[in-house]
Design a protein around this motif. Sequence first.
Motif, mmCIF file in Angstrom:
data_model
loop_
_atom_site.group_PDB
_atom_site.id
_atom_site.type_symbol
_atom_site.label_atom_id
_atom_site.label_comp_id
_atom_site.label_asym_id
_atom_site.label_seq_id
_atom_site.Cartn_x
_atom_site.Cartn_y
_atom_site.Cartn_z
ATOM 1 N N GLU A 653 2.786 1.610 20.848
ATOM 2 C CA GLU A 653 2.960 2.861 20.454
ATOM 3 C C GLU A 653 2.027 2.453 18.806
ATOM 4 O O GLU A 653 2.776 2.080 18.057
ATOM 5 N N MET A 654 1.129 3.347 18.384
ATOM 6 C CA MET A 654 0.502 3.216 17.119
ATOM 7 C C MET A 654 0.627 4.559 16.489
ATOM 8 O O MET A 654 0.101 5.490 16.988
ATOM 9 N N LEU A 655 1.335 4.635 15.246
ATOM 10 C CA LEU A 655 1.328 6.030 14.658
ATOM 11 C C LEU A 655 0.114 6.105 13.556
ATOM 12 O O LEU A 655 -0.113 5.024 12.808
ATOM 13 N N LEU A 783 10.325 8.826 13.020
ATOM 14 C CA LEU A 783 10.001 7.406 13.240
ATOM 15 C C LEU A 783 11.053 6.729 14.183
ATOM 16 O O LEU A 783 11.470 5.646 13.754
ATOM 17 N N TYR A 784 11.414 7.334 15.068
ATOM 18 C CA TYR A 784 12.501 6.699 15.913
ATOM 19 C C TYR A 784 12.260 7.130 17.471
ATOM 20 O O TYR A 784 12.132 8.266 17.855
ATOM 21 N N PRO A 785 12.473 6.217 18.171
ATOM 22 C CA PRO A 785 12.344 4.889 17.655
ATOM 23 C C PRO A 785 11.014 4.148 17.001
ATOM 24 O O PRO A 785 9.992 4.849 16.967
ATOM 25 N N LEU A 786 11.321 3.383 16.214
ATOM 26 C CA LEU A 786 10.170 2.635 15.436
ATOM 27 C C LEU A 786 8.843 2.101 16.497
ATOM 28 O O LEU A 786 9.170 1.710 17.272
ATOM 29 N N PRO A 787 7.791 2.692 15.666
ATOM 30 C CA PRO A 787 6.608 2.307 16.596
ATOM 31 C C PRO A 787 6.328 0.705 16.636
ATOM 32 O O PRO A 787 6.746 0.245 15.651
ATOM 33 N N THR A 788 5.686 0.158 17.329
ATOM 34 C CA THR A 788 5.053 -1.145 17.133
ATOM 35 C C THR A 788 3.924 -1.290 16.371
ATOM 36 O O THR A 788 4.248 -2.336 15.722
ATOM 37 N N ALA A 789 3.350 -0.217 15.684
ATOM 38 C CA ALA A 789 2.168 -0.259 14.808
ATOM 39 C C ALA A 789 2.127 1.079 14.067
ATOM 40 O O ALA A 789 2.380 1.857 14.636
ATOM 41 N N MET A 790 2.060 0.939 12.884
ATOM 42 C CA MET A 790 1.691 2.116 11.889
ATOM 43 C C MET A 790 0.671 2.078 11.097
ATOM 44 O O MET A 790 0.622 0.952 10.434
ATOM 45 N N VAL A 791 -0.076 3.142 11.198
ATOM 46 C CA VAL A 791 -1.339 3.095 10.318
ATOM 47 C C VAL A 791 -1.070 4.273 9.022
ATOM 48 O O VAL A 791 -1.164 5.306 9.470
ATOM 49 N N MET A 810 0.450 -0.928 8.361
ATOM 50 C CA MET A 810 -1.181 -1.264 7.640
ATOM 51 C C MET A 810 -1.819 -0.167 7.021
ATOM 52 O O MET A 810 -1.488 1.009 7.328
ATOM 53 N N ASN A 811 -2.228 -0.425 5.956
ATOM 54 C CA ASN A 811 -2.984 0.548 4.835
ATOM 55 C C ASN A 811 -4.315 -0.072 4.527
ATOM 56 O O ASN A 811 -4.499 -0.873 3.870
#
Length: 843
Positions: A653-655, A783-791, A810-811
């Motif tokens: 999951e990528m946010l 953000l629950y559950p935490l995503p595997t990646a977040m942009v 990542m930013n």
Amino acid sequence: MIVQSPRQKRSKNGQTPSEERPSRPQPQAAAGFFAPKNPAGPSNPIPSSSPAFATPVHPLKPFQPPVLTKAAILPIILPPATLRPLAFRTFTKKHSLTLTSTALQELATFIGRHCGSGWREEGLAEKVLEEVARSWKNRNGGVIVEGNSSELKDILKNLEGNMSGGKILTGPRSLSRQNSLLLEPDQDEQHAHTRLGLRPVQSLTREDSNTSFGMSGLEFTEEPEDDSVRDVRRWLKVIHAFDQPRLTYNVGKKHFERDPSKPSLLPAASHKTDAFRNRYNVIHQRILRNEAFQSSSVQGSSLRQRTTANGLSSHKITPIANLLGRHGTHHMLLGMLVVLPTGSLAISDLTGTITLDLSHAVAIPEDSAWFTPGMIVLIDGVYEEEEETMTMGNGLSGSSGVGGTIGGRFQGFFIGQPPCEKRRVTLGVSGPDGSGADHTIGGGFGWIDFLGVGSERAVGSKMRKLEHRVLRQPALLEDGRPSRGRAVIIGELNLDQPRSLQALRKILGLYASDPEGRTPMTFVLAGNFTQHAVMARGGSGGSIEYKEFFDALASTLADFPSLLTTATFVFVPGDNDGWVSAFSGGAATPLPRKPVPDLFTSRIRRVFAAANAEAGLANPGKETEKDAGKRKGGEAVWTTNPSRITLFGPSHEMLLFRDDISARLRRASVRLKNTSKAPVEPEPPTNDNDDSAMDNQCPPSSLPDAPDADDEDMADTTMTDVMDVDSAPATNQKATMLPPPSIPYDVLAARKLVKTILDQGYLAPFRQAIRPVHWDYTSAMYLYPLPTAMVLVDTTAPPFCVTYEGCHVMNPGSILVPGRKGAARWVEYELPGVGGRVRECTF
């Protein structure tokens, strides 16, 4: 000459037997005696075209499915108390489900009616309970099985038609235990053919439900042969914020439930309170699941342990309403920082509000997170009552506040963020990536479908095996060529700057030269797509110029047809994009916000359609009969802010979130006591690559975990490094005498930002006046559950790639590097488990 049919004979009067039958009916008694030896079969519905070719005597009979005769069962009355031990072993111990009394009554009635007296000796009841439990899990019914639920009634109804003699039938008529995502549309036709009495093309076996995944069964013993199955983009899905399931936490049942009410952009005022209550309950249950807040049952209730060096501490959260009459006692509070109408800072929970005094408060860990009004925090301190309150004995004084404000104040000494929880702990899966043997560790919310792509325990293990076949083959990892499972993340792209399009052309040219079949699977382009809110006549231009900017982007994308046909381009809007910016003028807009309207992006869609048509590919979402059998081409997805990208169901999951949250945190942060002058004993650096453990100070809070190899000089970071943000000038002079920090300032700022957002578990931890949120769509902000990646596209923060509690944040910043001419910057994220890295190039 008259030609007669050989099967018809004329009588003496010239009439056929069929013509004589009506005038000379045969008696019923002699019907059996005079019946022909070889009676003709039923008439053929298709008549012969000529009398010479009559209908055969024995025509072919249409296919009829075999009718299974059910063995006679003598129903009995089965008491629920008698079935309770067996139901407890099956549902609770084996499947981690809880049966209510009404559900137990329904099961006892069903088993007594269909299994009879042999429910115990022959093991019939155990098989029925096992089938019901599995069907309930496949439907994502939740942890608690309700007797009056429609899901249980539907399961029992389907099970009743597949039982004979108290046993569950196997074979073509057996129950399907697969998820609805595993069914192909053509299977419905096969079932329909069987019901209509037609012979099916193929047998309806259990293995056929897995054809869409390229698997022969649950063990995936065969390699996927279809090219569309091997393409990783088939398992990629973009989920808009308004399409996510709206879940609320039920405190009584201790699990998440779907909100049945219809959402609205203009809801009632009570929905604001419901949004705060749900957010508080989610964080509260997350804290109670932490080991630091779980006390032993053998300890005395009156004993309250403080934090010790060995870490054997147990903390207890006190409701604010319970502070009345407890002057001078130590407590730990969990609540939201609010600003009272009088202008003073306070903390509020579900029971009341009390004024805060943070003049002597210290952040734990020091300078590791931001604290602003609107955040839910942990505060440890002493409650002090007012003298008037102590003499009069009134806890709710009108002079000290309004509503539920409690008299007195709470003197805070320590303040910290609520401890974060890893994704695998929330979902209850084993191993660092959920790849354990049994995939469960007990507890958690593994059966909750948070995004509408299937729950972790229902399809998670199957998707991980499929991911291993598609992305993690040794031949794909060891050949040295670029991986197909890459995501290119491009930060703020201002289309009204010509240099931005030049930088984008350079970046796309680098990936267009990759070998065929190894280009990135997706490109993420974030706004603001203009520097000013042109929809509100900001800067120069208006809606016409706004559309021309996207037309220029379409011209740039048209030069790379190899990427347009093999990748998914995702566009995330910003605050300056239409239509919301037409009335906000570029200020903070309510979240979540809708995508850019199709009116301005029509030419970009036509560019993708033309590229797919030239390559002979089908346009995703617009397939026609002519496109049958064609491979799907690339597409442009204009999504919401925030939004999510899922890969292989719940496995990845990528946010995606675009907001200048770092600058907003600096403007609204609370000033705390600075202890940089005191000598601090540094902690030993951690050399492992795992996420760091929980800090043992009070209140407990999570430390940033060890970085990846791509992060510069982050492996030997200690959290004792101090960042003087709100210090006085004299303090800054003394602080400069200290030895320089071992890591750059940008890395400290990135860790501070990431820890704040992930610990809050919420994308907008501010007051409604600073960052408004639609009350009925707050589920998309969690953000629950935490995503595997977040942009997190934040132009006010330095670019970074940091991993914290298993979540890779990542930013990319802006596509144009500030202060450098002709330099472009972006982030390349690679699956599986490789992480992201900041890349730069010149143009």
